[in-house]
Motif scaffolding. Structure first.
Motif, short mmCIF file in Angstrom:
data_model
loop_
_atom_site.label_atom_id
_atom_site.label_comp_id
_atom_site.label_asym_id
_atom_site.label_seq_id
_atom_site.Cartn_x
_atom_site.Cartn_y
_atom_site.Cartn_z
N MET A 40 0.83 -1.18 0.00
CA MET A 40 0.00 0.00 0.00
C MET A 40 0.87 1.24 0.00
N HIS A 41 0.58 2.18 -0.86
CA HIS A 41 1.33 3.44 -0.93
C HIS A 41 0.47 4.54 -0.33
N LEU A 42 0.80 4.95 0.87
CA LEU A 42 0.11 6.04 1.53
C LEU A 42 0.79 7.33 1.12
N HIS A 43 0.07 8.19 0.42
CA HIS A 43 0.59 9.50 0.06
C HIS A 43 -0.07 10.53 0.94
N ILE A 44 0.75 11.24 1.66
CA ILE A 44 0.26 12.22 2.63
C ILE A 44 0.38 13.62 2.04
N ASP A 45 -0.16 14.61 2.76
CA ASP A 45 -0.04 16.00 2.35
C ASP A 45 0.34 16.84 3.57
N VAL A 46 0.45 18.14 3.37
CA VAL A 46 0.87 19.02 4.47
C VAL A 46 -0.14 18.98 5.61
N SER A 47 -1.42 18.90 5.30
CA SER A 47 -2.41 18.86 6.37
C SER A 47 -2.23 17.59 7.23
N TRP A 48 -1.85 16.46 6.62
CA TRP A 48 -1.57 15.25 7.39
C TRP A 48 -0.41 15.50 8.34
N LEU A 49 0.65 16.14 7.84
CA LEU A 49 1.80 16.44 8.69
C LEU A 49 1.41 17.36 9.84
N LEU A 50 0.53 18.33 9.58
CA LEU A 50 0.08 19.22 10.65
C LEU A 50 -0.78 18.48 11.68
N ASP A 51 -1.59 17.54 11.22
CA ASP A 51 -2.37 16.71 12.15
C ASP A 51 -1.44 15.88 13.04
N VAL A 52 -0.41 15.31 12.45
CA VAL A 52 0.55 14.52 13.23
C VAL A 52 1.30 15.43 14.20
N GLN A 53 1.61 16.64 13.78
CA GLN A 53 2.27 17.59 14.67
C GLN A 53 1.40 17.88 15.89
N GLU A 54 0.13 18.07 15.68
CA GLU A 54 -0.78 18.35 16.79
C GLU A 54 -0.85 17.15 17.74
N THR A 55 -0.88 15.96 17.19
CA THR A 55 -0.91 14.75 18.01
C THR A 55 0.40 14.57 18.77
N GLN A 79 4.11 7.10 12.67
CA GLN A 79 2.73 7.24 12.22
C GLN A 79 2.58 6.81 10.76
N TYR A 80 3.54 7.19 9.95
CA TYR A 80 3.47 6.83 8.54
C TYR A 80 3.49 5.31 8.37
N MET A 81 4.39 4.65 9.07
CA MET A 81 4.47 3.20 8.98
C MET A 81 3.18 2.56 9.48
N ASP A 82 2.66 3.04 10.59
CA ASP A 82 1.43 2.49 11.15
C ASP A 82 0.26 2.66 10.18
#
Length: 125
Positions: free
Chosen positions: A1-16, A83-86
């Motif tokens: 599976m290729h999970l492609h993230i965006d800046v909003s995903w990175l910001l969500d992870v930052q908040e977490t 998080q990316y791996m999970d």
């Protein structure tokens, strides 16, 4: 599976990862670079179509080296990779302190993405 993230995903992870701390980003272009880098289809001549570990390593490496946040980039980079791996369906279980050590090596010894990816692969569960 290729999970492609965006800046909003990175910001969500930052908040977490960082909770209610100051959520300011010092350099959004570093986040854009991390997103673009993890999406590459040909990271090396030997490896077309990179796996999740390579993509997580590219994200981690870019965040450590470019430091998009005013502080706590090391913690953020480690959390993004995990998080990316999970979320890619490939959990990791690094030994105690291994993520911190990996971040330190990226920062201090200029460890490259392929070596980072190998470490992440070795922690897959």
């Amino acid at each position: 599976m290729h999970l492609h993230i965006d800046v909003s995903w990175l910001l969500d992870v930052q908040e977490t990862a960082l909770g209610s701390e100051d959520m300011s980003v010092a350099d959004y272009s570093a986040l854009v670079a991390a997103v673009a880098r993890h999406k590459t289809k040909l990271p090396t001549l030997q490896a077309a179509d990179p796996d999740a570990a390579w993509r997580a390593a590219a994200l981690m490496h870019t965040i450590v080296r470019l430091e998009p946040l005013p502080h706590r980039n090391s913690l953020y980079a480690a959390f993004v990779a995990a998080q990316y791996m999970d979320q890619s369906g490939e959990g990791i279980d690094p030994p105690y302190g291994a993520l911190s050590e990996l971040v330190r090596k990226i920062r201090d010894t200029r460890l490259r993405v392929p070596e980072v990816a190998e470490r992440i692969r070795s922690w897959k569960i």
